[in-house]
Write an enzyme that holds these catalytic residues in place. Structure first.
Site, PDB file in Angstrom:
ATOM      1  CD  GLU A   1      -2.872   1.016   2.407  1.00  0.00           C
ATOM      2  OE1 GLU A   1      -3.557  -0.018   2.474  1.00  0.00           O
ATOM      3  OE2 GLU A   1      -2.979   1.957   3.221  1.00  0.00           O
TER       4      GLU A   1
ATOM      5  CB  ALA B   1      -9.146  12.040   5.969  1.00  0.00           C
TER       6      ALA B   1
ATOM      7  CE1 TYR C   1     -10.324  -0.249  10.999  1.00  0.00           C
ATOM      8  CE2 TYR C   1     -12.243  -1.186   9.900  1.00  0.00           C
ATOM      9  CZ  TYR C   1     -11.264  -0.214   9.986  1.00  0.00           C
ATOM     10  OH  TYR C   1     -11.211   0.793   9.051  1.00  0.00           O
TER      11      TYR C   1
ATOM     12  CG  ASP D   1     -16.000  -3.706  13.415  1.00  0.00           C
ATOM     13  OD1 ASP D   1     -16.635  -2.835  12.798  1.00  0.00           O
ATOM     14  OD2 ASP D   1     -14.866  -3.537  13.886  1.00  0.00           O
TER      15      ASP D   1
ATOM     16  NE  ARG E   1     -25.092  -5.088   8.007  1.00  0.00           N
ATOM     17  CZ  ARG E   1     -24.830  -3.863   8.430  1.00  0.00           C
ATOM     18  NH1 ARG E   1     -25.057  -2.827   7.648  1.00  0.00           N
ATOM     19  NH2 ARG E   1     -24.362  -3.649   9.634  1.00  0.00           N
ATOM     20  CE  LYS E   2     -16.898  -3.440   5.776  1.00  0.00           C
ATOM     21  NZ  LYS E   2     -15.699  -2.646   6.090  1.00  0.00           N
TER      22      LYS E   2
HETATM   23  P1  FAD Z   1     -16.650   0.406   7.819  1.00  0.00           P
HETATM   24  O1  FAD Z   1     -15.973  -0.912   8.049  1.00  0.00           O
HETATM   25  O2  FAD Z   1     -17.657   0.483   6.747  1.00  0.00           O
HETATM   26  O3  FAD Z   1     -17.296   0.902   9.187  1.00  0.00           O
HETATM   27  C1  FAD Z   1     -16.511   0.985  10.364  1.00  0.00           C
HETATM   28  C2  FAD Z   1     -17.423   1.218  11.543  1.00  0.00           C
HETATM   29  O4  FAD Z   1     -17.993   2.521  11.422  1.00  0.00           O
HETATM   30  C3  FAD Z   1     -18.611   0.287  11.553  1.00  0.00           C
HETATM   31  O5  FAD Z   1     -18.361  -0.916  12.218  1.00  0.00           O
HETATM   32  C4  FAD Z   1     -19.698   1.116  12.181  1.00  0.00           C
HETATM   33  O6  FAD Z   1     -19.706   0.961  13.569  1.00  0.00           O
HETATM   34  C5  FAD Z   1     -19.329   2.521  11.852  1.00  0.00           C
HETATM   35  N1  FAD Z   1     -20.165   3.041  10.764  1.00  0.00           N
HETATM   36  C6  FAD Z   1     -20.274   2.548   9.512  1.00  0.00           C
HETATM   37  N2  FAD Z   1     -21.126   3.286   8.783  1.00  0.00           N
HETATM   38  C7  FAD Z   1     -21.548   4.271   9.606  1.00  0.00           C
HETATM   39  C8  FAD Z   1     -22.431   5.354   9.435  1.00  0.00           C
HETATM   40  N3  FAD Z   1     -23.092   5.581   8.281  1.00  0.00           N
HETATM   41  N4  FAD Z   1     -22.636   6.207  10.487  1.00  0.00           N
HETATM   42  C9  FAD Z   1     -21.972   5.999  11.669  1.00  0.00           C
HETATM   43  N5  FAD Z   1     -21.128   4.977  11.881  1.00  0.00           N
HETATM   44  C10 FAD Z   1     -20.927   4.127  10.865  1.00  0.00           C
HETATM   45  N6  FAD Z   1      -9.134   5.854   5.212  1.00  0.00           N
HETATM   46  C11 FAD Z   1      -9.055   6.796   4.239  1.00  0.00           C
HETATM   47  O7  FAD Z   1      -9.507   7.942   4.429  1.00  0.00           O
HETATM   48  N7  FAD Z   1      -8.483   6.522   3.029  1.00  0.00           N
HETATM   49  C12 FAD Z   1      -8.001   5.295   2.739  1.00  0.00           C
HETATM   50  O8  FAD Z   1      -7.498   5.074   1.641  1.00  0.00           O
HETATM   51  C13 FAD Z   1      -8.063   4.260   3.722  1.00  0.00           C
HETATM   52  N8  FAD Z   1      -7.632   3.006   3.500  1.00  0.00           N
HETATM   53  C14 FAD Z   1      -7.776   2.037   4.452  1.00  0.00           C
HETATM   54  C15 FAD Z   1      -7.382   0.726   4.146  1.00  0.00           C
HETATM   55  C16 FAD Z   1      -7.527  -0.283   5.100  1.00  0.00           C
HETATM   56  C17 FAD Z   1      -7.094  -1.692   4.740  1.00  0.00           C
HETATM   57  C18 FAD Z   1      -8.060   0.016   6.388  1.00  0.00           C
HETATM   58  C19 FAD Z   1      -8.171  -1.055   7.428  1.00  0.00           C
HETATM   59  C20 FAD Z   1      -8.461   1.307   6.685  1.00  0.00           C
HETATM   60  C21 FAD Z   1      -8.329   2.334   5.714  1.00  0.00           C
HETATM   61  N9  FAD Z   1      -8.756   3.645   5.966  1.00  0.00           N
HETATM   62  C22 FAD Z   1      -8.660   4.600   4.980  1.00  0.00           C
HETATM   63  C23 FAD Z   1      -9.280   4.012   7.275  1.00  0.00           C
HETATM   64  C24 FAD Z   1     -10.821   3.958   7.286  1.00  0.00           C
HETATM   65  O9  FAD Z   1     -11.345   4.869   6.360  1.00  0.00           O
HETATM   66  C25 FAD Z   1     -11.282   4.313   8.677  1.00  0.00           C
HETATM   67  O10 FAD Z   1     -10.915   3.320   9.590  1.00  0.00           O
HETATM   68  C26 FAD Z   1     -12.762   4.648   8.793  1.00  0.00           C
HETATM   69  O11 FAD Z   1     -12.998   5.131  10.112  1.00  0.00           O
HETATM   70  C27 FAD Z   1     -13.699   3.484   8.572  1.00  0.00           C
HETATM   71  O12 FAD Z   1     -13.820   3.140   7.241  1.00  0.00           O
HETATM   72  P2  FAD Z   1     -14.205   1.612   6.881  1.00  0.00           P
HETATM   73  O13 FAD Z   1     -14.452   1.464   5.447  1.00  0.00           O
HETATM   74  O14 FAD Z   1     -13.203   0.742   7.495  1.00  0.00           O
HETATM   75  O15 FAD Z   1     -15.584   1.554   7.639  1.00  0.00           O
END
Ligand code: FAD
Length: 288
Positions: free
Chosen positions: A8, A42, A137, A150, A156-157
Site C-alpha cells: 500500500e 480523509a 478490524y 463489526d 454485509r460488505k
Molecule cells: P466500515 O468498516 O464500513 O465501518 C466501520 C465502523 O464505522 C462500523 O463498524 C460502524 O460501527 C461505523 N459506521 C459505519 N457506517 C456508519 C455510518 N453511516 N454512520 C456511523 N457509523 C458508521 N481511510 C481513508 O480515508 N483513506 C483510505 O485510503 C483508507 N484506507 C484504508 C485501508 C484499510 C485496509 C483500512 C483497514 C483502513 C483504511 N482507511 C482509509 C481508514 C478507514 O477509512 C477508517 O478506519 C474509517 O474510520 C472506517 O472506514 P471503513 O471502510 O473501514 O468503515
C-alpha cells in the site's frame, strides 16, 4: 505454502514526495506483489492525486493497482464519476471504504453521498465488474459497539460484492488469530489478509494506533525503548517484528499479507527477503 504480498502507498503531495514514492514502487515491483494499492485522503482530499498515481501505475508498470475510495465528501454522482474514470483508465480493483471526516471528528454521511460501505460497493459493482476489497478490524473499529457488530458489517460488505478483507494493522498477533477464528465462525468466507505495518517511527506508531483503536503491546514498547537516536537499530527491530508476525500467521494458514509501506521501500523489501520472497520468483500472472 507460497506467500502472496501486496503493498500500500499513499499519493504524494510534492515533487520530492513523488520521487520517493516512485523509487519505492520501482524497488518493490520485482517482488511481484498480487497488487499495489493507493490510498484516498480523509474526506476525499487526494482524489486527483490518487487517480493520477493509480493511472501512472497502470501506464508505466506491470503492477495491478487497486484504488482506495471512500464515501466521504462527495455525492453519489461525483463518486460514480471517479469510479467510471478508473474503469476507463483500465483499473479493475477498488478498496471500498466508509472513510473518515476531514477533521477526523464524529462520522456523518455526506448529504447525497453513499451512506455506508455496502452501499458504495453496490454502486461500484453497478458500474463495472471490479474486484472489491474492504477493511476489517481485528481489535474492533473505534466506532463499533462490539467486534461481532463489526463482523456483521463485514458480512454485509461481502454480500454487496467484496471478495477480500484487509485488516487494520495489529501488533498483537493473537488478535489477528482470534479475529479470523471468530469471523469464520460467524460465516465470513472470503480471504482475510493481515495488514502489516513495518515502521521505525515508534512515536508515530503510537499516534496512529491510538487513532484507529490498535493496541501497542508492552513487549513492543520495550524493544524500541531508549532507541530514539538509533535509527539503524530501530530498522532492524522493525524488520524483525514484522517478519516474526508474518511467520507466525503463515504457520497457522494465512498466506496473503498486505504491507503498509508508508512509501518507504527498504523495510518492506528487507522483510520480504527474510520471508524468502525474491525478485522474479514468479510471473506476475501467477501472483494474482
Ligand atoms: P466500515 O468498516 O464500513 O465501518 C466501520 C465502523 O464505522 C462500523 O463498524 C460502524 O460501527 C461505523 N459506521 C459505519 N457506517 C456508519 C455510518 N453511516 N454512520 C456511523 N457509523 C458508521 N481511510 C481513508 O480515508 N483513506 C483510505 O485510503 C483508507 N484506507 C484504508 C485501508 C484499510 C485496509 C483500512 C483497514 C483502513 C483504511 N482507511 C482509509 C481508514 C478507514 O477509512 C477508517 O478506519 C474509517 O474510520 C472506517 O472506514 P471503513 O471502510 O473501514 O468503515
Amino acid at each position: 505454502m507460497a506467500l502472496n504480498v501486496s503493498f500500500e502507498f499513499f499519493p504524494p503531495k510534492t515533487d520530492e514526495a513523488e520521487q520517493t514514492l516512485w523509487k519505492a514502487i520501482r524497488r518493490l515491483e520485482p517482488l511481484n506483489p498480487s497488487f499495489v494499492s493507493v490510498t484516498y485522503g480523509a474526506g476525499g482530499s487526494t482524489r486527483e492525486r490518487t487517480h493520477a498515481t493509480v493511472k501512472r501505475i497502470v501506464e508505466e508498470t506491470r503492477l495491478k493497482p487497486a484504488a482506495h475510495l471512500t464515501c466521504v465528501g462527495a455525492t453519489k454522482d461525483e463518486v460514480d464519476a471517479v469510479i467510471r474514470d478508473y474503469w476507463d483508465a483500465g483499473v479493475r480493483h477498488i478498496v471500498a471504504l466508509r472513510g473518515d471526516m476531514p477533521d477526523m471528528g464524529a462520522y456523518a454521511p455526506t448529504p447525497g453521498g453513499y451512506g455506508s460501505t455496502p452501499e458504495l460497493i453496490e454502486g461500484i459493482r453497478a458500474i463495472g465488474a471490479f474486484e472489491v476489497s474492504v477493511s476489517c478490524y481485528p481489535e474492533k473499529h473505534p466506532d463499533t459497539p462490539t467486534l461481532d457488530a463489526d463482523i456483521d458489517l463485514l458480512k454485509r460488505k461481502i454480500d454487496a460484492g467484496a471478495t477480500r478483507a484487509i485488516t487494520q494493522f495489529a501488533f498483537d498477533t493473537d488478535a489477528h488469530i482470534r479475529f479470523l477464528e471468530r469471523a469464520r465462525r460467524l460465516g465470513v468466507k472470503v480471504p482475510v489478509v493481515p495488514g502489516i505495518m513495518p515502521t521505525t517511527n515508534f512515536k508515530g506508531i503510537q499516534r496512529m494506533a491510538a487513532r484507529c483503536g490498535a493496541s501497542v503491546p508492552m513487549w513492543l514498547r520495550e524493544r524500541f525503548e531508549g532507541l530514539d537516536d538509533d535509527l539503524e537499530t530501530r530498522k532492524l527491530i522493525a524488520a524483525t517484528v514484522a517478519a516474526e508476525q508474518v511467520e507466525r500467521l503463515q504457520a497457522i494458514g494465512f498466506d496473503n499479507f498486505h504491507f503498509y509501506t508508508l512509501n518507504q521501500a527498504d523495510l518492506t523489501y528487507a522483510i520480504c527477503r527474510i520471508l524468502g520472497i525474491k525478485p522474479g520468483d514468479k510471473p506476475l500472472e501467477a501472483a494474482a
